[in-house]
Design a protein around this motif. Structure first.
Motif, mmCIF file in Angstrom:
data_model
loop_
_atom_site.group_PDB
_atom_site.id
_atom_site.type_symbol
_atom_site.label_atom_id
_atom_site.label_comp_id
_atom_site.label_asym_id
_atom_site.label_seq_id
_atom_site.Cartn_x
_atom_site.Cartn_y
_atom_site.Cartn_z
ATOM 1 N N TRP A 42 0.839 -1.196 0.000
ATOM 2 C CA TRP A 42 0.000 0.000 0.000
ATOM 3 C C TRP A 42 0.876 1.249 0.000
ATOM 4 C CZ3 TRP A 42 -4.346 0.895 4.179
ATOM 5 C CH2 TRP A 42 -5.147 1.965 3.808
ATOM 6 N N PHE A 43 1.917 1.247 0.831
ATOM 7 C CA PHE A 43 2.827 2.388 0.896
ATOM 8 C C PHE A 43 3.510 2.613 -0.450
ATOM 9 C CE2 PHE A 43 7.154 3.972 1.584
ATOM 10 C CZ PHE A 43 6.855 5.222 2.095
ATOM 11 N N GLU A 44 3.967 1.536 -1.105
ATOM 12 C CA GLU A 44 4.624 1.659 -2.406
ATOM 13 C C GLU A 44 3.670 2.246 -3.443
ATOM 14 O OE1 GLU A 44 6.155 -2.161 -3.493
ATOM 15 O OE2 GLU A 44 7.395 -2.274 -1.681
ATOM 16 N N PHE A 45 2.415 1.796 -3.433
ATOM 17 C CA PHE A 45 1.449 2.345 -4.385
ATOM 18 C C PHE A 45 1.190 3.818 -4.104
ATOM 19 C CE2 PHE A 45 -2.865 3.556 -5.515
ATOM 20 C CZ PHE A 45 -2.826 3.340 -6.883
ATOM 21 N N ASN A 46 1.065 4.181 -2.841
ATOM 22 C CA ASN A 46 0.814 5.572 -2.482
ATOM 23 C C ASN A 46 1.956 6.465 -2.963
ATOM 24 O OD1 ASN A 46 -0.995 7.441 -0.985
ATOM 25 N ND2 ASN A 46 0.865 7.795 0.202
ATOM 26 N N GLU A 47 3.187 6.003 -2.795
ATOM 27 C CA GLU A 47 4.339 6.776 -3.253
ATOM 28 C C GLU A 47 4.303 6.927 -4.777
ATOM 29 O OE1 GLU A 47 6.865 8.382 -1.410
ATOM 30 O OE2 GLU A 47 5.289 8.006 0.072
ATOM 31 N N ARG A 48 3.974 5.859 -5.457
ATOM 32 C CA ARG A 48 3.896 5.898 -6.923
ATOM 33 C C ARG A 48 2.793 6.855 -7.369
ATOM 34 N NH1 ARG A 48 4.311 2.057 -11.333
ATOM 35 N NH2 ARG A 48 3.894 3.306 -13.163
ATOM 36 N N PHE A 119 -4.507 15.018 0.070
ATOM 37 C CA PHE A 119 -5.099 13.870 0.755
ATOM 38 C C PHE A 119 -4.118 12.710 0.849
ATOM 39 C CE2 PHE A 119 -7.417 9.840 0.678
ATOM 40 C CZ PHE A 119 -8.209 9.979 1.803
ATOM 41 N N PHE A 120 -3.493 12.345 -0.268
ATOM 42 C CA PHE A 120 -2.591 11.193 -0.284
ATOM 43 C C PHE A 120 -1.241 11.522 0.362
ATOM 44 C CE2 PHE A 120 -5.641 10.186 -3.658
ATOM 45 C CZ PHE A 120 -6.124 9.014 -3.127
ATOM 46 N N GLU A 129 3.860 4.967 9.341
ATOM 47 C CA GLU A 129 3.709 4.541 10.740
ATOM 48 C C GLU A 129 3.123 3.131 10.819
ATOM 49 O OE1 GLU A 129 0.885 5.798 14.458
ATOM 50 O OE2 GLU A 129 1.681 7.411 13.200
ATOM 51 N N LYS A 130 2.042 2.886 10.100
ATOM 52 C CA LYS A 130 1.394 1.569 10.125
ATOM 53 C C LYS A 130 2.317 0.488 9.574
ATOM 54 C CE LYS A 130 -2.820 0.883 10.962
ATOM 55 N NZ LYS A 130 -3.346 0.222 12.133
ATOM 56 N N LYS A 131 3.042 0.813 8.520
ATOM 57 C CA LYS A 131 3.971 -0.145 7.925
ATOM 58 C C LYS A 131 5.045 -0.535 8.939
ATOM 59 C CE LYS A 131 7.530 -0.336 4.400
ATOM 60 N NZ LYS A 131 8.246 0.446 3.407
ATOM 61 N N GLY A 132 5.596 0.445 9.626
ATOM 62 C CA GLY A 132 6.620 0.169 10.632
ATOM 63 C C GLY A 132 6.090 -0.685 11.771
ATOM 64 N N ILE A 133 4.893 -0.349 12.229
ATOM 65 C CA ILE A 133 4.280 -1.117 13.321
ATOM 66 C C ILE A 133 4.024 -2.551 12.886
ATOM 67 C CG2 ILE A 133 2.146 -1.368 14.659
ATOM 68 C CD1 ILE A 133 2.049 1.708 14.808
#
Length: 161
Positions: A42-48, A119-120, A129-133
């Motif tokens: 999800w994080f990778e897609f958001n960055e893209r 927003f993104f 934060e969620k990814k790290g947790i």
């Protein structure tokens, strides 16, 4: 001769029982590994997507067709791009996380580039934060469940063999 064969058989049985216990621990921790993998994707897609909003400005349909992530997040993206449904049905996410994911997909392609970027961009810090947790939790729970599986296997071997 017969006594050594029985000892080898007991040893083989003990190894199989311990391996089974470790395997059960590994599979029990799968929920946490999947969750960590999902948030990484999800994080990778958001960055893209943020990069696309800043520079390329391709239409969302083109981005969704060309983006190849993998795993459960990619399945949700494919479902969203083909049917425009933002339902998330993953058993390892909590109800609140499902709602966040559905809200995220409901905002994809809505509004102008500036509001999308805002927003993104805000979502970026939450996802980091969620990814790290989740990665930390997957590591901790994975080790714990493997050790519990080992201990359960050893206990079973002591009781049975």
């Amino acid at each position: 001769m017969e006594q050594t064969a029985v000892l080898w058989l007991k040893f083989l049985l003990a190894v199989c029982i311990v391996a089974f216990g470790i395997g059960m621990g590994y599979f029990a921790a799968g929920k946490f590994r999947n969750r960590a993998r999902f948030y990484s994707q999800w994080f990778e897609f958001n960055e893209r997507y943020l990069t696309e909003l800043d520079y390329a400005r391709k239409p969302l349909s083109v981005l969704l067709k060309t983006y190849r992530g993998g795993g459960d997040f990619q399945k949700i993206l494919d479902n969203f791009s083909s049917e425009r449904k933002n339902r998330v049905k993953l058993n390892y996410l909590t109800e609140e996380e499902r709602r966040e994911c559905e809200e995220y997909f409901s905002m994809l392609g809505r509004g102008d580039a500036r509001s999308q970027h805002d927003f993104f961009g805000i979502r970026r810090s939450t996802l980091v934060e969620k990814k790290g947790i989740c990665v930390k939790q997957a590591k901790e729970k994975g080790e714990l469940y493997l050790k519990l599986g080992l201990l359960a296997g050893l206990a079973f071997v002591i009781l049975i063999v």
